[in-house]
Enzyme design. Structure first.
Site, PDB file in Angstrom:
ATOM      1  N   ARG A  38      39.819  56.554 124.113  1.00 19.97           N
ATOM      2  CA  ARG A  38      38.682  56.478 122.710  1.00 19.97           C
ATOM      3  C   ARG A  38      38.135  54.787 123.547  1.00 19.97           C
ATOM      4  O   ARG A  38      36.914  55.098 122.798  1.00 19.97           O
ATOM      5  CB  ARG A  38      39.354  56.493 121.897  1.00 19.97           C
ATOM      6  CG  ARG A  38      39.471  57.692 121.408  1.00 19.97           C
ATOM      7  CD  ARG A  38      39.428  58.104 119.261  1.00 19.97           C
ATOM      8  NE  ARG A  38      39.665  59.724 119.493  1.00 19.97           N
ATOM      9  CZ  ARG A  38      39.852  60.519 118.153  1.00 19.97           C
ATOM     10  NH1 ARG A  38      40.190  58.936 117.374  1.00 19.97           N
ATOM     11  NH2 ARG A  38      39.991  61.270 118.481  1.00 19.97           N
ATOM     12  N   LYS A 234      43.047  79.838 112.562  1.00 17.31           N
ATOM     13  CA  LYS A 234      42.746  80.581 111.165  1.00 17.31           C
ATOM     14  C   LYS A 234      41.384  81.046 111.520  1.00 17.31           C
ATOM     15  O   LYS A 234      40.859  80.217 112.300  1.00 17.31           O
ATOM     16  CB  LYS A 234      42.696  79.622 110.282  1.00 17.31           C
ATOM     17  CG  LYS A 234      43.972  79.392 109.781  1.00 17.31           C
ATOM     18  CD  LYS A 234      44.229  79.183 108.368  1.00 17.31           C
ATOM     19  CE  LYS A 234      45.646  78.211 108.204  1.00 17.31           C
ATOM     20  NZ  LYS A 234      44.730  77.101 106.908  1.00 17.31           N
ATOM     21  N   GLY A 387      39.790  69.834 118.116  1.00 18.54           N
ATOM     22  CA  GLY A 387      41.083  68.695 118.944  1.00 18.54           C
ATOM     23  C   GLY A 387      42.031  69.549 119.562  1.00 18.54           C
ATOM     24  O   GLY A 387      42.071  68.568 120.676  1.00 18.54           O
ATOM     25  N   GLY A 410      36.810  67.693 114.775  1.00 17.97           N
ATOM     26  CA  GLY A 410      35.971  67.934 113.238  1.00 17.97           C
ATOM     27  C   GLY A 410      34.126  67.753 113.175  1.00 17.97           C
ATOM     28  O   GLY A 410      33.201  69.292 112.909  1.00 17.97           O
TER      29      GLY A 410
END
Ligand code: ADP
Ligand code: MG
Length: 430
Positions: A38, A234, A387, A410
């Site tokens: 990052r 999910k 992610g 996200g």
């Protein structure tokens, strides 16, 4: 959602103080940064600004610290609840200990470690001891053209996540221009990710620019056929993503844990597989929508099933309509690996979110690896969002074969859902 936002190249930065929101939320272990990706990713924007004579003021959050730079440190809900559950005579001492522990965030989640890393990478950044306090203000005012300052962890103030206007205004007062280059927090409306744009001309840095141009194009004007590959744990996490992509893609491939809710919707036995009973109706609706729109809907024909959710559990391959009781689906099976790979041949654009199985464990990584390999070999414009998906692609060694791996977990999901990201919406249009 398409964005056409001004970038750092569209404004004059020479001699100006420029506040840059970076994503320096680096992974750490025992006080050491375990992956500097990052920080390295932020360099092009920082270098461009410094080279063009800007006075660069960097800021970021790291972790989930307490508000140690506010007048009074407060504990989070979980901590307060834990203390409230103790016998009354123990509560005072427990609260004191918790506050002392919280105060240690000052050193443990300080961005000093990021400043050191920047220095090693050739950016001679100086560190401010606070965010909007006297040290930050003095150092920001003293910056010369081309110099770089790093502010302390913005989440050392509770006002950051509350997007408190007074705090945003004070942060903005350090600078004359705002640059957002933190895609990972662009789906959050915090003071440093969106609030400051109320007070300063705001543009994006190179990282956000790349995210919105590559992903935006894939969603709005994709090279066809457009294949969406969705997996992960999910269905409930991905309903928005699936629904949005069904409207845009030619083929939808479903794998991973979420496939079992679709199997259940088709009336199959799924054993002890991950299956969300309350999402079966949603799964049916999504299949109907795919049919209506003429989307080629591809789900696993066979699976690797295991006895229990364990790395070393016994496993075997079985067809999707024959999963026995007491077994759970852990990965797509060998026939499906070929089916999915064949489906990906000739794709123009592939958007992939969600591993095909429990790919953290080597016995259940073959499906994810086969899909990664097929995407790499397809020649398609390939975009990886999420992610765990990004991590899997890197771990399996296919990262450099993909067109774009989104840096925001996200945030990339919300982008794929077609939601507006406040950290991008607040920037000036071209
Ligand atoms: P992303 O972070 O890329 O959006 P998710 O968080 O949705 O992806 O999904 C990743 C997780 O899904 C991983 O932890 C993986 O182990 C889990 N997973 C994938 N397939 C299965 C499965 N069949 N059963 C249980 N968990 C699964
Ligand atoms: Mg995840």
């Amino acid at each position: 959602m398409t964005y056409n936002k001004k970038t750092i190249e569209d404004i004059d930065v020479a001699g100006k103080r420029v506040l840059v929101r970076c994503d320096f939320n680096v992974p750490m272990k025992s006080g050491v940064i375990t992956d500097k990706k990052r920080i390295v990713g932020a360099l092009p924007t920082i270098q461009y600004l410094a080279k063009n004579g800007a006075r660069v003021i960097l800021c970021s959050h790291m972790g989930r610290p307490h508000n140690v730079l506010d007048e009074k440190i407060s504990l989070n809900k979980k901590e307060k609840k834990k203390i409230a559950e103790l016998p009354e005579e123990e509560q005072k001492a427990a609260e004191k200990a918790a506050l002392e522990k919280a105060a240690r965030d000052v050193s443990e989640l300080s961005l000093q470690i990021v400043c050191d890393a920047l220095n090693e990478l050739g950016i001679a950044a100086k560190m401010a001891k606070d965010v909007v306090g006297p040290d930050a203000k003095a150092k920001a005012a003293a910056l010369k053209d081309g110099e770089v300052l790093l502010l302390e962890n913005v989440r050392f103030h509770a006002a950051e996540e509350k997007n408190d206007p007074a705090f945003a205004k004070e942060l903005a007062s350090l600078a004359e221009i705002y640059v957002n280059d933190a895609f990972g927090t662009a789906h959050r409306a915090h003071a440093s990710t969106a609030g400051v744009a109320d007070y300063l001309p705001a543009v994006c840095g190179y990282l956000i620019q790349k995210e919105i141009s590559v992903m935006g194009k894939a969603l709005e004007n994709p090279a066809r056929p457009f294949v969406a590959v969705l997996g992960g744990a999910k269905v409930s996490d991905k309903i928005g993503v699936i629904n949005n992509l069904i409207e845009k893609c030619d083929t939808l491939i479903i794998g991973g844990g979420m496939a079992y809710t679709f199997f259940a919707a088709m009336g199959n036995n799924v054993g002890t597989s991950l299956c969300e009973a309350d999402k079966i109706e949603d799964a049916k609706a999504m299949m109907a929508k795919a049919r209506e729109r003429g989307v080629n809907f591809v789900i696993p024909v066979d699976n690797i099933i295991g006895r229990e959710y364990d790395e070393n559990t016994p496993y075997m391959a079985i067809y999707s309509d024959s999963i026995p009781d007491g077994w759970m689906g852990m990965d797509i099976g060998p026939v499906t690996r070929e089916l999915f790979a064949k489906t990906l041949i000739g794709a123009g654009t592939v958007v992939w979110n969600g591993p095909m199985g429990v790919s953290e464990w080597k016995n259940f990584a073959a499906g994810t690896e086969a899909v990664a390999k097929a995407i790499a070999e397809s020649g398609a414009i390939s975009i990886i969002g999420g992610g765990d998906s990004a991590e899997a692609v890197e771990r399996l060694g296919y990262a450099d074969k993909m067109t774009h791996i989104s840096t925001g977990g996200g945030a990339s999901l919300e982008f794929l859902e077609g939601l507006e990201l406040p950290g991008i919406a607040c920037l000036q249009d071209k």
